[in-house]
Design a protein around this motif. Structure first.
Motif, PDB file in Angstrom:
ATOM      1  N   GLU A 131       0.289   3.068 -17.946  1.00  0.00           N
ATOM      2  CA  GLU A 131       1.283   3.456 -19.013  1.00  0.00           C
ATOM      3  C   GLU A 131       2.527   3.927 -18.711  1.00  0.00           C
ATOM      4  N   ASP A 132       2.725   4.609 -17.473  1.00  0.00           N
ATOM      5  CA  ASP A 132       4.168   5.348 -17.010  1.00  0.00           C
ATOM      6  C   ASP A 132       4.785   4.554 -16.192  1.00  0.00           C
ATOM      7  N   SER A 133       4.397   3.284 -15.878  1.00  0.00           N
ATOM      8  CA  SER A 133       5.338   2.376 -15.178  1.00  0.00           C
ATOM      9  C   SER A 133       6.251   1.402 -15.596  1.00  0.00           C
ATOM     10  N   VAL A 134       7.181   1.103 -14.892  1.00  0.00           N
ATOM     11  CA  VAL A 134       8.203   0.066 -15.521  1.00  0.00           C
ATOM     12  C   VAL A 134       7.253  -1.281 -15.649  1.00  0.00           C
ATOM     13  N   SER A 135       6.279  -1.553 -14.686  1.00  0.00           N
ATOM     14  CA  SER A 135       5.619  -2.768 -14.927  1.00  0.00           C
ATOM     15  C   SER A 135       4.927  -2.859 -16.392  1.00  0.00           C
ATOM     16  N   HIS A 136       4.581  -1.741 -16.874  1.00  0.00           N
ATOM     17  CA  HIS A 136       3.956  -1.625 -18.121  1.00  0.00           C
ATOM     18  C   HIS A 136       5.059  -2.267 -19.221  1.00  0.00           C
ATOM     19  N   LEU A 137       6.323  -1.526 -19.173  1.00  0.00           N
ATOM     20  CA  LEU A 137       7.094  -2.074 -19.968  1.00  0.00           C
ATOM     21  C   LEU A 137       7.530  -3.471 -19.946  1.00  0.00           C
ATOM     22  N   ILE A 138       7.115  -4.043 -18.662  1.00  0.00           N
ATOM     23  CA  ILE A 138       7.492  -5.519 -18.601  1.00  0.00           C
ATOM     24  C   ILE A 138       6.313  -6.354 -19.392  1.00  0.00           C
ATOM     25  N   GLN A 139       5.066  -5.723 -19.216  1.00  0.00           N
ATOM     26  CA  GLN A 139       3.998  -6.163 -19.785  1.00  0.00           C
ATOM     27  C   GLN A 139       4.311  -6.258 -21.384  1.00  0.00           C
ATOM     28  N   LEU A 140       4.677  -5.065 -21.823  1.00  0.00           N
ATOM     29  CA  LEU A 140       4.694  -4.889 -23.304  1.00  0.00           C
ATOM     30  C   LEU A 140       6.071  -6.033 -23.788  1.00  0.00           C
ATOM     31  N   ALA A 193      -1.869 -18.024 -17.675  1.00  0.00           N
ATOM     32  CA  ALA A 193      -3.109 -17.575 -17.947  1.00  0.00           C
ATOM     33  C   ALA A 193      -3.204 -16.414 -18.193  1.00  0.00           C
ATOM     34  N   ALA A 194      -2.863 -15.685 -17.033  1.00  0.00           N
ATOM     35  CA  ALA A 194      -3.090 -14.333 -16.898  1.00  0.00           C
ATOM     36  C   ALA A 194      -2.174 -13.358 -17.600  1.00  0.00           C
ATOM     37  N   GLU A 195      -1.357 -13.648 -18.007  1.00  0.00           N
ATOM     38  CA  GLU A 195       0.060 -12.989 -18.828  1.00  0.00           C
ATOM     39  C   GLU A 195       0.438 -11.904 -17.710  1.00  0.00           C
ATOM     40  N   VAL A 196       0.712 -10.646 -18.066  1.00  0.00           N
ATOM     41  CA  VAL A 196       1.064  -9.611 -17.144  1.00  0.00           C
ATOM     42  C   VAL A 196      -0.211  -8.637 -17.066  1.00  0.00           C
ATOM     43  N   ALA A 197      -0.827  -8.973 -15.862  1.00  0.00           N
ATOM     44  CA  ALA A 197      -2.022  -8.166 -15.560  1.00  0.00           C
ATOM     45  C   ALA A 197      -1.933  -7.088 -14.561  1.00  0.00           C
ATOM     46  N   GLY A 198      -1.965  -5.901 -14.928  1.00  0.00           N
ATOM     47  CA  GLY A 198      -1.756  -4.581 -14.038  1.00  0.00           C
ATOM     48  C   GLY A 198      -2.985  -4.520 -13.102  1.00  0.00           C
ATOM     49  N   LEU A 199      -2.622  -4.074 -11.824  1.00  0.00           N
ATOM     50  CA  LEU A 199      -3.417  -3.724 -10.695  1.00  0.00           C
ATOM     51  C   LEU A 199      -3.839  -2.368 -10.682  1.00  0.00           C
ATOM     52  N   LYS A 200      -5.146  -2.144 -10.521  1.00  0.00           N
ATOM     53  CA  LYS A 200      -5.699  -0.583 -10.119  1.00  0.00           C
ATOM     54  C   LYS A 200      -5.575  -0.447  -8.597  1.00  0.00           C
ATOM     55  N   SER A 201      -5.945  -1.145  -7.685  1.00  0.00           N
ATOM     56  CA  SER A 201      -6.032  -1.254  -6.291  1.00  0.00           C
ATOM     57  C   SER A 201      -5.669  -2.364  -5.510  1.00  0.00           C
ATOM     58  N   LYS A 216       0.895  -1.312  -0.002  1.00  0.00           N
ATOM     59  CA  LYS A 216       0.168   0.030  -0.127  1.00  0.00           C
ATOM     60  C   LYS A 216       0.908   1.345  -0.040  1.00  0.00           C
ATOM     61  N   THR A 217       2.190   1.108  -0.222  1.00  0.00           N
ATOM     62  CA  THR A 217       2.983   2.235  -0.386  1.00  0.00           C
ATOM     63  C   THR A 217       3.720   2.305  -1.930  1.00  0.00           C
ATOM     64  N   ALA A 218       3.208   1.063  -2.407  1.00  0.00           N
ATOM     65  CA  ALA A 218       3.915   0.953  -4.113  1.00  0.00           C
ATOM     66  C   ALA A 218       3.198   1.807  -4.882  1.00  0.00           C
ATOM     67  N   ASP A 219       4.135   1.934  -6.049  1.00  0.00           N
ATOM     68  CA  ASP A 219       3.477   2.753  -7.094  1.00  0.00           C
ATOM     69  C   ASP A 219       2.943   2.199  -8.068  1.00  0.00           C
ATOM     70  N   ALA A 220       2.813   0.891  -8.365  1.00  0.00           N
ATOM     71  CA  ALA A 220       2.210  -0.073  -9.322  1.00  0.00           C
ATOM     72  C   ALA A 220       2.554  -1.460  -8.847  1.00  0.00           C
ATOM     73  N   ALA A 221       1.551  -2.317  -9.536  1.00  0.00           N
ATOM     74  CA  ALA A 221       1.659  -3.749  -9.207  1.00  0.00           C
ATOM     75  C   ALA A 221       1.197  -4.462 -10.278  1.00  0.00           C
ATOM     76  N   PHE A 222       1.477  -5.839 -10.306  1.00  0.00           N
ATOM     77  CA  PHE A 222       0.914  -6.688 -11.380  1.00  0.00           C
ATOM     78  C   PHE A 222       0.946  -8.037 -10.855  1.00  0.00           C
ATOM     79  N   PHE A 223      -0.009  -9.081 -11.543  1.00  0.00           N
ATOM     80  CA  PHE A 223      -0.007 -10.302 -11.355  1.00  0.00           C
ATOM     81  C   PHE A 223       0.847 -10.866 -12.408  1.00  0.00           C
ATOM     82  N   CYS A 224       1.270 -12.137 -12.508  1.00  0.00           N
ATOM     83  CA  CYS A 224       1.952 -12.669 -13.670  1.00  0.00           C
ATOM     84  C   CYS A 224       1.549 -14.227 -13.762  1.00  0.00           C
ATOM     85  N   GLY A 225       1.435 -14.873 -14.846  1.00  0.00           N
ATOM     86  CA  GLY A 225       1.208 -16.221 -14.994  1.00  0.00           C
ATOM     87  C   GLY A 225       0.930 -16.605 -16.560  1.00  0.00           C
TER      88      GLY A 225
END
Ligand code: PMP
Length: 296
Positions: free
Chosen positions: A271-280, A252-260, A241-250
């Motif tokens: 779109e501005d996170s490094v997590s998004h770069l990982i997804q791409l 079936a899920a591939e890389v799925a960003g979290l909203k909250s 709850k102090t993080a900038d962004a987060a994601f699940f990966c698997g």
């Protein structure tokens, strides 16, 4: 969701048979006690045709899971891979989800059995958490205690824990659950590993209380290529709850960003996170033949 139609073929114990004709005994040990092992694999339409992503890693994990559950799997990883390519060909599938399941024969005792059945099915399946950023809730359920079972094995019975957690989160209006380990640290999702991002770094739980995800390992590779540091360590929901962004990966899920996470909204634009770069980068990786990745 319909997983098969009248033309679908599956692989069952050495033969390709119509899905609608395939049967299993109601006395099988997997159905009663959950003692069976499985995999979730994807194939992608790449520039070099249909490619199963990290086939060897998945079939080797199936072997590991079988061994931990005292199940004798009668095919090598290479044989299973060849069978799966043939299965995809016979079903005209390119982008597919592949489900090998090793289940046991009739046995109502609590000992393993020598009667081992291998089925492989495939169907088209969009990424299972969808494309929207996910509203996730901390689960009241914990992941199974690693001293109660082999958490790094993909065992049929372990997924009752996942079903309870997802159902409970959905009943409270969330998209998915995030589970703790037996010590109260964050472990993983019901069917995917979890990463959070803080100050340009990624953090994920160490092995020990989680499934050793093949996508998780791929994220480590991609982060290295992108020069994004990754830490494997324990952390709590309060830290998430102090993080900038987060994601699940698997798979079936591939890389799925979290909203909250519960009442905390991750502050970065996805779109501005490094997590998004990982997804791409993940999308690129799965759709390019691994041969090219090694040689270009
Ligand atoms: N954790 C759990 C509990 C899972 O079921 C999965 C899906 N197999 C994962 C993590 C992700 O593993 P993988 O990346 O190998 O699909």
């Amino acid at each position: 969701m319909s997983y098969f139609n009248n033309n679908t073929v599956l692989f069952l114990n050495g033969k390709f048979v119509k899905a609608s004709d395939a049967t299993a005994s109601l006395y099988n040990q997997t159905m009663h006690y959950g003692n069976g092992v499985f995999e979730g694999i994807r194939s992608y339409d790449t520039e070099d045709g249909t490619r199963i992503f990290k086939a060897k890693e998945h079939f080797d994990r199936l072997h590991y899971s079988a061994k931990m559950m005292h199940i004798n799997l009668p095919y090598s990883s290479a044989e299973l891979e060849a069978i799966t390519y043939e299965l995809l060909r016979r079903n005209n599938l390119t982008d597919a989800y592949i489900r090998p399941l090793v289940y046991l024969g009739n046995n109502m005792s609590l000992s393993p059995t020598d009667e081992v059945h291998v089925v492989i099915m495939a169907w088209e399946w969009a990424n299972y958490l969808g494309d929207q950023l996910l509203r996730v809730s901390l689960s009241p359920y914990q992941r199974p205690n690693p001293k109660a079972c082999h958490v790094e094995a993909k065992v049929v019975g372990h997924y009752t824990n996942s079903i309870l957690a997802t159902t409970e989160a959905k009943q409270r209006g969330f998209d998915e659950a995030l589970l703790t380990d037996m010590n109260g640290n964050i472990a993983e999702g019901p069917g995917a590993n979890f990463f959070f991002e803080k100050d340009g770094k990624l953090v994920t739980a160490p092995l020990g209380n989680i499934l050793s995800g093949i996508t998780r390992a791929t994220v480590f590779e991609l982060a290295k290529e992108l020069e994004i540091p990754v830490e494997e360590r324990f952390f709590t929901a309060d830290e998430v709850k102090t993080a900038d962004a987060a994601f699940f990966c698997g798979t079936a899920a591939e890389v799925a960003g979290l909203k909250s996470l519960d009442d905390y909204t991750f502050p970065f634009n996805w779109e501005d996170s490094v997590s998004h770069l990982i997804q791409l980068r993940y999308r690129m990786r799965v759709s390019v033949n691994e041969y090219h990745q090694l040689h270009v």
